[in-house]
Design a protein around this motif. Structure first.
Motif, PDB file in Angstrom:
ATOM      1  N   MET A   1       0.840  -1.195   0.000  1.00 43.23           N
ATOM      2  CA  MET A   1       0.000   0.000   0.000  1.00 43.23           C
ATOM      3  C   MET A   1       0.878   1.249   0.000  1.00 43.23           C
ATOM      4  O   MET A   1       1.886   1.311   0.696  1.00 43.23           O
ATOM      5  N   LYS A   2       0.482   2.249  -0.780  1.00 42.74           N
ATOM      6  CA  LYS A   2       1.197   3.510  -0.809  1.00 42.74           C
ATOM      7  C   LYS A   2       0.564   4.495   0.184  1.00 42.74           C
ATOM      8  O   LYS A   2      -0.625   4.812   0.074  1.00 42.74           O
ATOM      9  N   VAL A   3       1.378   4.960   1.129  1.00 45.89           N
ATOM     10  CA  VAL A   3       0.895   5.883   2.160  1.00 45.89           C
ATOM     11  C   VAL A   3       1.635   7.211   2.029  1.00 45.89           C
ATOM     12  O   VAL A   3       2.873   7.249   2.019  1.00 45.89           O
ATOM     13  N   LEU A   4       0.876   8.298   1.897  1.00 47.50           N
ATOM     14  CA  LEU A   4       1.458   9.637   1.829  1.00 47.50           C
ATOM     15  C   LEU A   4       1.191  10.367   3.141  1.00 47.50           C
ATOM     16  O   LEU A   4       0.039  10.540   3.540  1.00 47.50           O
TER      17      LEU A   4
ATOM     18  N   ILE B   1      -9.097  15.929  -5.335  1.00 48.79           N
ATOM     19  CA  ILE B   1      -8.451  14.626  -5.401  1.00 48.79           C
ATOM     20  C   ILE B   1      -9.443  13.547  -4.993  1.00 48.79           C
ATOM     21  O   ILE B   1     -10.356  13.795  -4.205  1.00 48.79           O
ATOM     22  N   ASP B   2      -9.244  12.374  -5.513  1.00 49.08           N
ATOM     23  CA  ASP B   2     -10.115  11.254  -5.200  1.00 49.08           C
ATOM     24  C   ASP B   2      -9.325  10.194  -4.435  1.00 49.08           C
ATOM     25  O   ASP B   2      -9.115   9.078  -4.900  1.00 49.08           O
ATOM     26  N   ILE B   3      -8.875  10.586  -3.255  1.00 52.16           N
ATOM     27  CA  ILE B   3      -8.069   9.712  -2.402  1.00 52.16           C
ATOM     28  C   ILE B   3      -8.563   9.850  -0.958  1.00 52.16           C
ATOM     29  O   ILE B   3      -8.789  10.971  -0.494  1.00 52.16           O
ATOM     30  N   PRO B   4      -8.733   8.754  -0.242  1.00 50.31           N
ATOM     31  CA  PRO B   4      -9.206   8.850   1.149  1.00 50.31           C
ATOM     32  C   PRO B   4      -8.164   9.510   2.047  1.00 50.31           C
ATOM     33  O   PRO B   4      -6.954   9.308   1.870  1.00 50.31           O
TER      34      PRO B   4
ATOM     35  N   TRP C   1      -3.513   1.181  13.885  1.00 51.54           N
ATOM     36  CA  TRP C   1      -3.325   1.981  12.679  1.00 51.54           C
ATOM     37  C   TRP C   1      -3.423   1.106  11.429  1.00 51.54           C
ATOM     38  O   TRP C   1      -4.039   1.497  10.432  1.00 51.54           O
ATOM     39  N   GLU C   2      -2.814  -0.058  11.473  1.00 52.96           N
ATOM     40  CA  GLU C   2      -2.859  -0.982  10.333  1.00 52.96           C
ATOM     41  C   GLU C   2      -4.296  -1.341   9.986  1.00 52.96           C
ATOM     42  O   GLU C   2      -4.699  -1.310   8.816  1.00 52.96           O
ATOM     43  N   ALA C   3      -5.071  -1.659  11.012  1.00 51.49           N
ATOM     44  CA  ALA C   3      -6.466  -2.026  10.787  1.00 51.49           C
ATOM     45  C   ALA C   3      -7.265  -0.853  10.218  1.00 51.49           C
ATOM     46  O   ALA C   3      -8.117  -1.033   9.336  1.00 51.49           O
ATOM     47  N   LEU C   4      -6.971   0.356  10.710  1.00 55.24           N
ATOM     48  CA  LEU C   4      -7.713   1.531  10.262  1.00 55.24           C
ATOM     49  C   LEU C   4      -7.437   1.839   8.792  1.00 55.24           C
ATOM     50  O   LEU C   4      -8.375   2.055   8.014  1.00 55.24           O
ATOM     51  N   ILE C   5      -6.159   1.873   8.397  1.00 52.32           N
ATOM     52  CA  ILE C   5      -5.871   2.234   7.006  1.00 52.32           C
ATOM     53  C   ILE C   5      -6.353   1.140   6.047  1.00 52.32           C
ATOM     54  O   ILE C   5      -6.806   1.445   4.938  1.00 52.32           O
ATOM     55  N   ASN C   6      -6.280  -0.109   6.464  1.00 48.19           N
ATOM     56  CA  ASN C   6      -6.806  -1.189   5.623  1.00 48.19           C
ATOM     57  C   ASN C   6      -8.313  -1.050   5.438  1.00 48.19           C
ATOM     58  O   ASN C   6      -8.842  -1.248   4.334  1.00 48.19           O
TER      59      ASN C   6
ATOM     60  N   SER D   1      -9.957  -0.224   1.746  1.00 44.45           N
ATOM     61  CA  SER D   1     -10.839  -1.254   1.176  1.00 44.45           C
ATOM     62  C   SER D   1     -12.266  -0.719   0.998  1.00 44.45           C
ATOM     63  O   SER D   1     -12.912  -0.970  -0.023  1.00 44.45           O
ATOM     64  N   THR D   2     -12.745   0.044   1.989  1.00 52.01           N
ATOM     65  CA  THR D   2     -14.090   0.610   1.893  1.00 52.01           C
ATOM     66  C   THR D   2     -14.170   1.627   0.768  1.00 52.01           C
ATOM     67  O   THR D   2     -15.158   1.690   0.029  1.00 52.01           O
TER      68      THR D   2
END
Length: 401
Positions: free
Chosen positions: A1-4, A137-140, A387-392, A396-397
């Motif tokens: 996953m790419k995280v900015l 932008i169309d990014i969460p 944090w891992e669970a939240l970003i996943n 995904s949503t």
């Protein structure tokens, strides 16, 4: 996953708690197999104070060696664009951002379009407004709040700012009850409580009674928020009543000329009061736990805190703590009489509680051990898993929708 990760506060060379979290999060995400890109907008040239994994990409969109001249902005407001005073808060906020950052806004958008992150995590209110209000932008996005939420989201906050947070998928807070504040001012978003993680691998040796006794505090030197002068004045009040081997170590750096002047004022006070051999200014350090390990009391005279990372690190080592009951987060982390003392405002009560701990080694040990037990809930593995669970979940949503 790419995280900015975007942080438009001080990053380069800054030893603050937020910068420590930024680097720790980046390193952890890389270790968990993610690609991480940090974008900042810092006047200073160079890298963050804290070590970064070599796989973390880092970009400074300013890096000119020059700060944004807010004085020019104020001069323009007063002398050239008087109509600015007639604008509502929303237009003022937008104008301020466009004036301060100019082409950097376009450069940030180019970075986002080029990097194509799966998720963006912002660290400060300016970066969240830039991303959510001045870009399409169309990014969460997850918006982190590192300070006290009350200082950002309140009745005086502009709708422009509140809408920026509200457009985010989640607003992350460090203090559990701050979720209610987010719900009040940004009802369309979700608030999530994820505190900072705290290492508990190092424990103080309470049997080491031969070292010189030390009171320590950690934080940037800042008169309004960190208020180290209150510790110095409180210590001065009791110097004639305590054993001569006790001293104060102040760990932390300065970010600007005002904070440098504050440091000099404290040094001048120590010299006038004949305390130069009792008060030491260590500056910023990376191995803060080693300093905490050789201390006996942690003093934290802050007026406001988002989480109090320095406080939790001291408690994790096993130090009893003293802070003000009026300070947010501090009054949640310190349980008065159990793992430290909460004091009334001013120096009298602070000095009295210092003396109580100085006079009672067994009480220091008992409170320190209680403090260490409470810090287990901030175990790094547990927090990073959240944090891992939240970003996943967010990514995904977002893709499903």
């Amino acid at each position: 996953m790419k995280v900015l990760l975007i942080d438009f506060y001080d990053v380069v060379g800054s030893a603050g708690g937020m910068e420590k979290v930024l680097c720790s999060m980046s390193n952890e995400f890389v270790n968990r197999g993610h690609q991480v890109f940090i974008v900042c907008c810092d006047k200073n040239l160079g890298l963050p104070f804290y070590d970064l994994n070599e796989d973390v990409k880092f970009m400074n969109l300013n890096g000119t060696g020059k700060d944004f001249d807010v004085k020019i902005f104020l001069k323009l407001e007063k002398e050239i664009i008087r109509f600015f005073r007639m604008l509502n808060k929303e237009r003022k906020e937008e104008f301020r951002l466009r004036f301060l950052y100019g082409k950097i806004i376009d450069n940030l958008k180019k970075v986002i379009v080029s990097y194509k992150p799966d998720i963006i995590i912002t660290y400060d209110k300016n970066s969240i407004m830039l991303v959510q209000q001045l870009m399409e932008i169309d990014i969460p996005v997850i918006a982190m709040v590192h300070g006290d939420v009350n200082n950002i989201l309140n009745d005086k906050a502009s709708n422009f700012l509140k809408e920026a947070y509200e457009k985010s998928i989640y607003v992350q807070v460090l203090i559990k009850n701050n979720q209610e504040i987010v719900k009040k001012y940004c009802p369309k978003t979700k608030a999530v409580w994820i505190p900072n993680c705290v290492e508990t691998t190092l424990e103080k040796d309470y049997k080491d009674y031969n070292h010189k006794k030390k009171i320590v505090t950690v934080g940037r030197l800042n008169k309004e928020e960190k208020r180290q002068h209150l510790l110095i004045e409180s210590f001065k009040k009791i110097t004639d009543e305590i054993p001569p081997e006790w001293s104060v170590e102040i760990i932390g750096g300065t970010n600007n000329a005002g904070e440098e002047n504050y440091k000099k004022c404290m040094q001048d006070y120590a010299e006038r009061e004949c305390l130069t051999n009792k008060i030491s200014f260590t500056g910023p350090v990376k191995n803060v736990n080693q300093h905490l390990f050789h201390a006996d009391i942690f003093a934290f005279p802050s007026s406001t805190e988002g989480f109090g990372l320095a406080l939790t690190e001291a408690m994790a080592v096993g130090l009893p703590a003293i802070g003000y009951r009026s300070c947010s987060s501090v009054n949640e982390l310190i349980i008065d009489g159990y793992n430290g003392f909460l004091c009334d405002d001013g120096i009298d009560d602070f000095a009295e509680k210092l003396k109580i701990l100085i006079d009672d080694a067994e009480l220091r040990k008992k409170m320190g051990q209680n403090a260490r037990k409470l810090m287990k809930k901030y175990d790094p593995e547990k927090i990073w898993n959240q944090w891992e669970a939240l970003i996943n979940k967010v990514v995904s949503t977002y893709k499903e929708n």
